[in-house]
Scaffold this active site. Structure first.
Site, mmCIF file in Angstrom:
data_model
loop_
_atom_site.group_PDB
_atom_site.id
_atom_site.type_symbol
_atom_site.label_atom_id
_atom_site.label_comp_id
_atom_site.label_asym_id
_atom_site.label_seq_id
_atom_site.Cartn_x
_atom_site.Cartn_y
_atom_site.Cartn_z
ATOM 1 N N TYR A 220 45.926 49.457 48.448
ATOM 2 C CA TYR A 220 44.879 49.582 47.422
ATOM 3 C C TYR A 220 44.515 51.059 47.230
ATOM 4 O O TYR A 220 44.429 51.554 46.092
ATOM 5 C CB TYR A 220 43.669 48.755 47.874
ATOM 6 C CG TYR A 220 42.403 48.976 47.109
ATOM 7 C CD1 TYR A 220 42.261 48.519 45.802
ATOM 8 C CD2 TYR A 220 41.312 49.629 47.707
ATOM 9 C CE1 TYR A 220 41.072 48.715 45.112
ATOM 10 C CE2 TYR A 220 40.132 49.820 47.030
ATOM 11 C CZ TYR A 220 40.011 49.365 45.729
ATOM 12 O OH TYR A 220 38.835 49.555 45.038
ATOM 13 N N LEU B 129 38.066 49.387 34.590
ATOM 14 C CA LEU B 129 37.664 48.789 35.868
ATOM 15 C C LEU B 129 38.659 47.726 36.333
ATOM 16 O O LEU B 129 38.606 47.298 37.478
ATOM 17 C CB LEU B 129 36.282 48.112 35.738
ATOM 18 C CG LEU B 129 35.109 48.944 35.206
ATOM 19 C CD1 LEU B 129 33.831 48.104 35.217
ATOM 20 C CD2 LEU B 129 34.903 50.199 36.040
ATOM 21 N N GLY C 101 41.682 45.473 37.686
ATOM 22 C CA GLY C 101 42.644 45.639 38.777
ATOM 23 C C GLY C 101 42.207 44.862 39.999
ATOM 24 O O GLY C 101 41.120 44.293 40.028
HETATM 25 C C1 15L Z 1 36.147 49.518 47.462
HETATM 26 O O1 15L Z 1 36.831 50.254 46.772
HETATM 27 C C2 15L Z 1 36.202 48.049 47.295
HETATM 28 O O2 15L Z 1 36.372 47.689 45.938
HETATM 29 C C3 15L Z 1 34.948 47.432 47.842
HETATM 30 O O3 15L Z 1 34.897 46.097 47.749
HETATM 31 C C4 15L Z 1 34.660 47.944 49.247
HETATM 32 O O4 15L Z 1 35.749 47.782 50.095
HETATM 33 C C5 15L Z 1 34.316 49.375 49.049
HETATM 34 O O5 15L Z 1 35.419 50.054 48.481
HETATM 35 C C6 15L Z 1 33.863 50.077 50.340
HETATM 36 O O6 15L Z 1 34.544 51.001 50.772
HETATM 37 O O7 15L Z 1 32.827 49.707 50.861
#
Ligand code: 15L
Length: 269
Positions: free
Chosen positions: A134, A69, A71
């Site tokens: 990301y 998890l 990162g």
């Molecule tokens: C994610 O991957 C993020 O970690 C989270 O905080 C939100 O941005 C989520 O996706 C989302 O798409 O709602």
């Protein structure tokens, strides 16, 4: 799978998963770069940076299954994404493989496929369409997983997590389809730990939401049976009167799609 390593154990999802897995396996080794709650029965605490290979090797010693998890959990600068989500992610897979870890569960994200149009109901075979740096790091993590599954026989499950909220409820209209509850998140990870054996799987991490737009049916044999439904919070969500920008509203990845956008929306089919 008896001896489990949880990376990112001090993070938002990590703390919930740590609590959910407590007492379920002979060993839960909790790793993070940050400080953590002291070890309870059956737990070990390890403080480790993903770029410190000797420390990672120690953390992965005698481990059956890694839940990765750790990162950067949202869009950020390349200077932050590169060491944690690219280099750190590669180090985690590679060290696990060299240390004989049999199974690796990777916290991917819906942002790996964020630029698919929301009007389309998609499954887990669609092409990657990252919506952010990301998102690119999550596509990378899935690709490294595929490599280590095919080349080294490691069992890899990539979880494209939707919206995991600390408050444990959806917080805007989009999350009525992307939300995953805490207990469903723990259950999904347990399905991956407890499964008799698989090669490489990609699963969407969402609850049993009425408005779900992601199809998990081709991995039904993973045993994932989510119990929660974001629709139970419909009135609360509507009362929040949240809005989305005109670009984000068109795509699965939402807010990250509109960030820094200088493209041509009509070209994104
Ligand atoms: C994610 O991957 C993020 O970690 C989270 O905080 C939100 O941005 C989520 O996706 C989302 O798409 O709602």
């Amino acid at each position: 799978m008896k001896r489990i390593l949880l990376t990112g154990a001090a993070g938002g999802i990590g703390r919930v998963v740590r609590a959910g897995l407590k007492g379920q396996y002979p060993l839960l080794r909790c790793m993070d770069i940050a400080e953590q709650e002291p070890a309870g029965p059956g737990e070990e605490i390890v403080r480790c940076d993903l770029r410190d290979i000797p420390a990672l090797e120690l953390a992965m010693q005698d481990i059956d299954c890694v839940i990765h998890l750790a990162g950067v959990p949202v869009e950020d600068t390349w200077e932050k994404i590169l060491p944690a989500n690219i280099e750190g992610c590669y180090n985690a897979y590679d060290t696990a493989s060299r240390m004989g870890v049999k199974r690796f569960i990777f916290a991917s994200s819906n942002h790996a496929i964020g630029y698919h149009r929301r009007a389309k109901f998609i499954d887990n075979t669609v092409a990657p369409r990252p919506d952010s740096r990301y998102g690119v790091s999550k596509v990378f993590g899935e690709a490294v997983g595929r490599l280590y599954a095919d080349k080294h026989g490691m069992q890899v499950a990539c979880l494209r997590i939707g919206s995991f909220r600390l408050a444990n409820k959806p917080e805007d209209f989009r999350q009525l389809n992307t939300w995953i509850s805490h207990r469903d998140m723990v259950h999904l990870i347990q399905c991956c730990i407890d499964h008799a054996g698989f090669h490489f799987e990609v699963l969407y991490g969402i609850s049993n939401n009425l408005r779900n737009r992601w199809d998990n049916s081709n991995v039904a044999d993973m045993g994932y049976r989510p119990q929660d439904n974001a629709e139970d919070y419909l009135a609360e969500v509507l009362a929040l009167k949240t809005t989305e920008d005109p670009i984000s509203v068109q795509f699965h990845g939402a807010m990250f799609c509109g960030l820094e956008f200088t493209g041509d929306v009509s070209k994104i089919d």
